[in-house]
Design an enzyme around this catalytic site. Structure first.
Site, PDB file in Angstrom:
ATOM      1  N   LYS A 193      30.500  22.773  49.388  1.00  0.00           N
ATOM      2  CA  LYS A 193      29.475  23.198  50.299  1.00  0.00           C
ATOM      3  C   LYS A 193      29.593  23.550  51.737  1.00  0.00           C
ATOM      4  O   LYS A 193      29.050  24.377  52.461  1.00  0.00           O
ATOM      5  CB  LYS A 193      28.018  22.215  49.811  1.00  0.00           C
ATOM      6  CG  LYS A 193      27.430  22.253  48.613  1.00  0.00           C
ATOM      7  CD  LYS A 193      26.747  23.462  48.416  1.00  0.00           C
ATOM      8  CE  LYS A 193      26.605  24.014  47.061  1.00  0.00           C
ATOM      9  NZ  LYS A 193      26.426  22.971  45.989  1.00  0.00           N
ATOM     10  N   LYS A 236      31.306  33.113  30.826  1.00  0.00           N
ATOM     11  CA  LYS A 236      30.418  32.334  30.125  1.00  0.00           C
ATOM     12  C   LYS A 236      28.877  32.713  31.065  1.00  0.00           C
ATOM     13  O   LYS A 236      28.650  33.482  32.026  1.00  0.00           O
ATOM     14  CB  LYS A 236      30.141  30.873  30.224  1.00  0.00           C
ATOM     15  CG  LYS A 236      30.410  30.304  31.567  1.00  0.00           C
ATOM     16  CD  LYS A 236      30.048  28.892  32.132  1.00  0.00           C
ATOM     17  CE  LYS A 236      29.747  28.471  33.382  1.00  0.00           C
ATOM     18  NZ  LYS A 236      29.226  27.301  33.760  1.00  0.00           N
ATOM     19  N   LYS A 247      23.787  31.495  35.956  1.00  0.00           N
ATOM     20  CA  LYS A 247      22.817  32.367  37.047  1.00  0.00           C
ATOM     21  C   LYS A 247      23.912  32.813  38.286  1.00  0.00           C
ATOM     22  O   LYS A 247      23.527  33.980  38.418  1.00  0.00           O
ATOM     23  CB  LYS A 247      22.079  31.055  37.656  1.00  0.00           C
ATOM     24  CG  LYS A 247      21.145  31.707  38.886  1.00  0.00           C
ATOM     25  CD  LYS A 247      20.484  30.512  39.618  1.00  0.00           C
ATOM     26  CE  LYS A 247      19.753  30.814  40.849  1.00  0.00           C
ATOM     27  NZ  LYS A 247      19.760  29.857  41.790  1.00  0.00           N
TER      28      LYS A 247
END
Ligand code: TRP
Length: 328
Positions: free
Chosen positions: A111, A194, A197
């Site tokens: 992050k 896969k 989102k």
């Protein structure tokens, strides 16, 4: 009965990958364990400090989980920010959590790299809040994906450290519950990998029929098999995997035979697949819309959940205050 707790980040609508990867397992677990589910709206501030409409996203997620079959009578479902004692535990854990160890957490480092202008203390202390979420209820098991293993390690570390520092045997270390081994991995239909989102290839439970059809019709295929009983390349395998998940066996076998006989028409297969995905999603979609429109019901579910969770967390905090030495 063993206690299970899991947090859900309110980051977007549920897609088929979430459903078969986690939510379906949650729905089964609520019969075998004393489950609690919560929507981690505080955690979402670590990445989205000025949420667009957090109340709205929380209610949408709530509707989606209810529509998938989470039964609030069996498994309370609550909003993280409705249960204040957790904050106090977060504060105590923060007092005994060290900069060095928090900085070494991989998701923090990731992050820090992806949002270099907002490397905030909430991001750094994500694991202490997560530990407080779970330890406030003394949960035995936490269903998490592999990506959460380090946060789980930190949780166990904070539990052990609390016991050591204050000379008690109070918190036990929660176990990770890996359902992912049993869970069905839903492929994307964009050639490889896969459904996700962030992969931009998700079919959402709330997608309408036309949207589903559009997404399935643009699935990546190839020129077709050139040999009998040929091994399927990944994009085709993914199409078949999806069909295995949502269609009946007869349908799957039919198209599989067509492929093996080199007679497959991908357009026909996609039409059938879109129809079967829609048939699977339609009842869930209807329930999502019904729940989402029933503000009073959602309020009641969240309030009931918050009451149960507050009771359990407040009990823990009374004991923790006493252990640390605050007056009762
Ligand atoms: N970190 C979890 C995730 O990203 C969400 C979460 C927050 C959580 N608190 C939790 C999960 C407590 C399990 C238990 O998915």
């Amino acid at each position: 009965m063993e206690k299970v707790i899991s947090g859900i980040r309110p980051t977007g609508n549920l897609h088929l990958g979430n459903y078969f990867g986690a939510v379906k397992s949650f729905v089964q677990m609520q019969n075998e364990y004393q489950c609690m589910f919560f929507i981690a709206d505080w955690h979402s501030l670590t990445t989205h400090p000025t949420p667009d409409n957090i109340r709205n996203s929380v209610r949408t997620i709530l509707s989606e989980y209810l529509a998938c079959g989470i039964d609030p009578e069996k498994a309370p479902i609550y909003v993280q920010s409705d249960v204040r004692p957790v904050l106090e535990l977060y504060l105590y854990f923060n007092m005994n959590a060290y900069l060095g160890e928090l900085e070494r957490v991989t998701s923090f480092k990731d992050k820090a790299r992806t949002q270099p202008d907002n490397v905030n203390a909430g991001l750094l202390t994500y694991p202490t809040l997560m530990a407080a979420d779970v330890l406030a209820h003394k949960a035995d098991k936490v269903p998490v994906g592999k990506d959460q293993e380090q946060n789980m390690e930190m949780m166990r570390l904070f539990a052990r450290r609390f016991n050591r520092i204050y000379g008690v045997e109070y918190f036990k270390e929660p176990e990770s519950y890996h359902f992912s081994a049993k869970a069905i991995k839903v492929p994307g239909l964009d050639g490889s990998g896969k459904m996700g989102k962030s992969e931009g290839n998700a079919i959402y439970l709330c997608d309408d029929e036309a949207t589903i059809k559009k997404k399935v019709m643009r699935a990546v295929t190839d020129g077709g098999p050139t040999m009998l009983n040929q091994e399927k390349p990944e994009p085709i395998r993914n199409l078949f995997t999806m069909m295995e998940i949502v269609s009946d066996k007869q349908t799957y076998d039919y198209f599989n035979d067509q492929y093996n006989n080199m007679a497959i028409r991908y357009g026909d297969m996609k039409k059938q697949l879109a129809a079967d995905i829609n048939a699977f999603c339609a009842p869930i979609r209807e329930r999502i819309l019904q729940y989402r429109a029933d503000e009073d019901y959602l309020t009641r579910v969240a309030r009931q959940g918050a009451e149960r969770a507050s009771e359990s967390a407040e009990q823990t905090l009374r004991e923790v205050r006493e252990i640390i030495g605050f007056r009762k």
